[in-house]
Design a protein around this motif. Structure first.
Motif, PDB file in Angstrom:
ATOM      1  N   TRP A   1       0.834  -1.210   0.000  1.00 28.16           N
ATOM      2  CA  TRP A   1       0.000   0.000   0.000  1.00 28.16           C
ATOM      3  C   TRP A   1       0.867   1.258   0.000  1.00 28.16           C
ATOM      4  CZ3 TRP A   1      -4.880  -0.586  -1.104  1.00 28.16           C
ATOM      5  CH2 TRP A   1      -5.599  -1.690  -0.655  1.00 28.16           C
ATOM      6  N   VAL A   2       0.328   2.302  -0.600  1.00 25.23           N
ATOM      7  CA  VAL A   2       0.774   3.663  -0.312  1.00 25.23           C
ATOM      8  C   VAL A   2      -0.304   4.268   0.568  1.00 25.23           C
ATOM      9  CG1 VAL A   2       1.387   5.923  -1.220  1.00 25.23           C
ATOM     10  CG2 VAL A   2       1.975   3.855  -2.519  1.00 25.23           C
ATOM     11  N   GLN A   3       0.071   4.653   1.786  1.00 23.01           N
ATOM     12  CA  GLN A   3      -0.902   5.174   2.732  1.00 23.01           C
ATOM     13  C   GLN A   3      -0.745   6.690   2.857  1.00 23.01           C
ATOM     14  OE1 GLN A   3      -2.602   2.688   5.615  1.00 23.01           O
ATOM     15  NE2 GLN A   3      -0.709   1.564   5.947  1.00 23.01           N
ATOM     16  N   VAL A   4      -1.863   7.359   3.030  1.00 23.41           N
ATOM     17  CA  VAL A   4      -1.895   8.822   3.043  1.00 23.41           C
ATOM     18  C   VAL A   4      -2.428   9.290   4.392  1.00 23.41           C
ATOM     19  CG1 VAL A   4      -2.717  10.879   1.835  1.00 23.41           C
ATOM     20  CG2 VAL A   4      -2.404   8.729   0.560  1.00 23.41           C
ATOM     21  N   PHE A   5      -1.703  10.236   4.994  1.00 16.78           N
ATOM     22  CA  PHE A   5      -2.063  10.753   6.321  1.00 16.78           C
ATOM     23  C   PHE A   5      -2.061  12.279   6.312  1.00 16.78           C
ATOM     24  CE2 PHE A   5       0.145   6.741   6.791  1.00 16.78           C
ATOM     25  CZ  PHE A   5      -0.622   6.029   7.709  1.00 16.78           C
ATOM     26  N   ASP A   6      -2.879  12.858   7.170  1.00 17.03           N
ATOM     27  CA  ASP A   6      -2.781  14.293   7.438  1.00 17.03           C
ATOM     28  C   ASP A   6      -1.433  14.544   8.094  1.00 17.03           C
ATOM     29  OD1 ASP A   6      -2.929  16.771   9.113  1.00 17.03           O
ATOM     30  OD2 ASP A   6      -4.976  16.842   8.326  1.00 17.03           O
ATOM     31  N   LYS A   7      -0.621  15.410   7.511  1.00 16.59           N
ATOM     32  CA  LYS A   7       0.747  15.564   8.004  1.00 16.59           C
ATOM     33  C   LYS A   7       0.804  16.234   9.375  1.00 16.59           C
ATOM     34  CE  LYS A   7       1.988  20.084   6.093  1.00 16.59           C
ATOM     35  NZ  LYS A   7       2.947  20.846   5.243  1.00 16.59           N
ATOM     36  N   ALA A   8      -0.235  16.981   9.740  1.00 13.08           N
ATOM     37  CA  ALA A   8      -0.228  17.705  11.014  1.00 13.08           C
ATOM     38  C   ALA A   8      -0.770  16.886  12.167  1.00 13.08           C
ATOM     39  CB  ALA A   8      -1.035  18.999  10.884  1.00 13.08           C
ATOM     40  N   THR A   9      -1.720  15.989  11.888  1.00 18.72           N
ATOM     41  CA  THR A   9      -2.373  15.236  12.959  1.00 18.72           C
ATOM     42  C   THR A   9      -2.031  13.742  12.927  1.00 18.72           C
ATOM     43  OG1 THR A   9      -4.349  14.752  11.635  1.00 18.72           O
ATOM     44  CG2 THR A   9      -4.306  16.853  12.867  1.00 18.72           C
ATOM     45  N   GLY A  10      -1.551  13.247  11.795  1.00 15.85           N
ATOM     46  CA  GLY A  10      -1.295  11.816  11.651  1.00 15.85           C
ATOM     47  C   GLY A  10      -2.533  10.997  11.353  1.00 15.85           C
ATOM     48  N   LYS A  11      -3.671  11.666  11.128  1.00 16.75           N
ATOM     49  CA  LYS A  11      -4.924  10.957  10.870  1.00 16.75           C
ATOM     50  C   LYS A  11      -4.882  10.293   9.497  1.00 16.75           C
ATOM     51  CE  LYS A  11      -9.929  11.632  10.537  1.00 16.75           C
ATOM     52  NZ  LYS A  11     -11.044  12.622  10.589  1.00 16.75           N
ATOM     53  N   PHE A  12      -5.289   9.019   9.458  1.00 12.74           N
ATOM     54  CA  PHE A  12      -5.345   8.280   8.198  1.00 12.74           C
ATOM     55  C   PHE A  12      -6.370   8.921   7.267  1.00 12.74           C
ATOM     56  CE2 PHE A  12      -7.461   5.063   5.586  1.00 12.74           C
ATOM     57  CZ  PHE A  12      -6.382   4.555   4.873  1.00 12.74           C
ATOM     58  N   VAL A  13      -5.989   9.058   5.980  1.00  7.52           N
ATOM     59  CA  VAL A  13      -6.869   9.660   4.978  1.00  7.52           C
ATOM     60  C   VAL A  13      -7.344   8.618   3.974  1.00  7.52           C
ATOM     61  CG1 VAL A  13      -7.034  11.378   3.129  1.00  7.52           C
ATOM     62  CG2 VAL A  13      -5.770  11.923   5.232  1.00  7.52           C
ATOM     63  N   THR A  14      -6.409   7.930   3.335  1.00  7.37           N
ATOM     64  CA  THR A  14      -6.766   6.914   2.351  1.00  7.37           C
ATOM     65  C   THR A  14      -5.531   6.081   2.045  1.00  7.37           C
ATOM     66  OG1 THR A  14      -7.881   6.535   0.210  1.00  7.37           O
ATOM     67  CG2 THR A  14      -6.236   8.298   0.297  1.00  7.37           C
ATOM     68  N   ARG A  15      -5.693   5.095   1.187  1.00 10.36           N
ATOM     69  CA  ARG A  15      -4.548   4.334   0.705  1.00 10.36           C
ATOM     70  C   ARG A  15      -4.835   3.865  -0.714  1.00 10.36           C
ATOM     71  NH1 ARG A  15      -4.776  -1.178   4.501  1.00 10.36           N
ATOM     72  NH2 ARG A  15      -6.756  -2.011   3.721  1.00 10.36           N
ATOM     73  N   PHE A  16      -3.761   3.570  -1.461  1.00 12.34           N
ATOM     74  CA  PHE A  16      -3.927   3.097  -2.832  1.00 12.34           C
ATOM     75  C   PHE A  16      -2.801   2.132  -3.171  1.00 12.34           C
ATOM     76  CE2 PHE A  16      -1.426   6.983  -3.068  1.00 12.34           C
ATOM     77  CZ  PHE A  16      -0.454   6.745  -4.028  1.00 12.34           C
ATOM     78  N   GLY A  17      -2.981   1.412  -4.283  1.00 11.65           N
ATOM     79  CA  GLY A  17      -2.038   0.360  -4.656  1.00 11.65           C
ATOM     80  C   GLY A  17      -2.542  -0.973  -4.162  1.00 11.65           C
TER      81      GLY A  17
END
Length: 315
Positions: free
Chosen positions: A71-87
């Motif tokens: 996976w490539v995982q995406v997070f809010d850079k300020a809070t670390g909250k998970f946003v989405t993932r792809f791959g």
């Protein structure tokens, strides 16, 4: 004559004072732990082998590759909250096998290098697959064991641990050139792990098994380098990830020494932190890293501990 001596003395003391202030500033370069992102597992926001990072084109989110789960995982850079993932694993165009290097182009396209297949998969800013180029091999335009990549001036730079070189394409996937061979001389590599650019267009390469940093221009011409095997300041044991801040200071993760070292752009040692362990500020099997130039925050792939550790400059 007396006035000249007095002026010379004043200039000398001024230079000493300036040097002292600069030395104190370097000595006081410290970082505070902000948060940890992720934990061990296969769910959303969890990791098994976190590798490398880049920001999305809008600068809001940090993307992290997970080589084990693909996976490539995406997070809010300020809070670390998970946003989405792809791959993710699979046989479709959008799927990956072992993603490692990730780089964002100025137009928002996301380039992901797959270590096992040799593919470079390109996604749009909304994480939708667009195209694939390159393949596994040693011929020009192919690659083996792709690592942590960069994009600069319309070119895509990939260090290859398997071929001991850096290969370069344009952003449409057209192969341009390659440089480096296996060895210990200047301009040669033994498992180059990351290639990252400073603001002045110099490329810093972590030469992992030679325990050094090498510096090249954008055309692959050797400029300078530093480091040797060891545990002291300015010495390395398997340097892996490279991050560069707004002042062009160079941050290097070390797999073998479980720490991060920071240097100025000329290779002068500034500071270091970290040790082996699982607590905050402790690391295991470090890999990629990223320094956010807008905030100074440092994102570190604490791979063995299945997390991203985040730090900010103290003060």
């Amino acid at each position: 004559m007396l006035r000249v001596k007095k002026l010379t003395t004043m200039l000398t003391f001024g230079a000493i004072a300036l040097a002292t202030v600069m030395a104190q500033a370097h000595a006081e370069m410290k970082f505070d732990h902000v948060m940890n992102i992720g934990s061990k597992g296969s769910g959303e926001g969890q990791f098994k082998y976190v590798e490398d990072f880049d920001l999305t084109v809008d600068g809001k989110y940090i993307m992290a590759t997970d080589a084990a789960h693909a996976w490539v995982q995406v997070f809010d850079k300020a809070t670390g909250k998970f946003v989405t993932r792809f791959g993710g694993k699979g046989d479709n165009d959008e799927n990956l096998d072992k993603p490692e290097g990730i780089s964002t182009a100025p137009d928002g396209r996301i380039f992901v290098a797959d270590y096992n297949t040799g593919d470079v998969k390109v996604y749009d800013k909304n994480y939708k697959w667009l195209t694939t180029f390159s393949e596994y091999g040693s011929e020009p335009g192919q690659n083996i064991k792709s690592e942590f990549t960069s994009i600069r001036d319309g070119k895509y730079y990939m260090p290859e641990a398997g071929n001991h070189r850096v290969s370069v394409w344009d952003l449409d996937g057209k192969f341009l050139f390659t440089f480096g061979t296996k060895g210990t001389k200047n301009g040669q590599f033994n498992n180059p792990e990351s290639a990252k650019f400073s603001s002045d267009g110099l490329m810093y390469v972590a030469d992992l098994k030679n325990d050094r940093i090498q510096v090249f221009d954008k055309d692959g011409k050797y400029v300078k380098g530093w480091g040797k095997s060891g545990t002291g300041p300015g010495e390395f044991k398997s340097p892996a990830g490279i991050g560069i801040d707004k002042d062009d200071n160079i941050y290097v993760t070390e797999i073998g020494n479980n720490r991060i070292q920071v240097f100025d752009k000329d290779g002068k040692f500034l500071t270091m932190w970290g040790k082996k362990g699982s607590g905050n500020g402790e690391f295991g099997n470090l890999h990629g890293m990223f320094v956010d130039k807008s905030t100074g925050w440092v994102y570190i792939a604490d791979t063995k501990n299945n997390r991203i550790q985040v730090f900010k400059p103290a003060g």
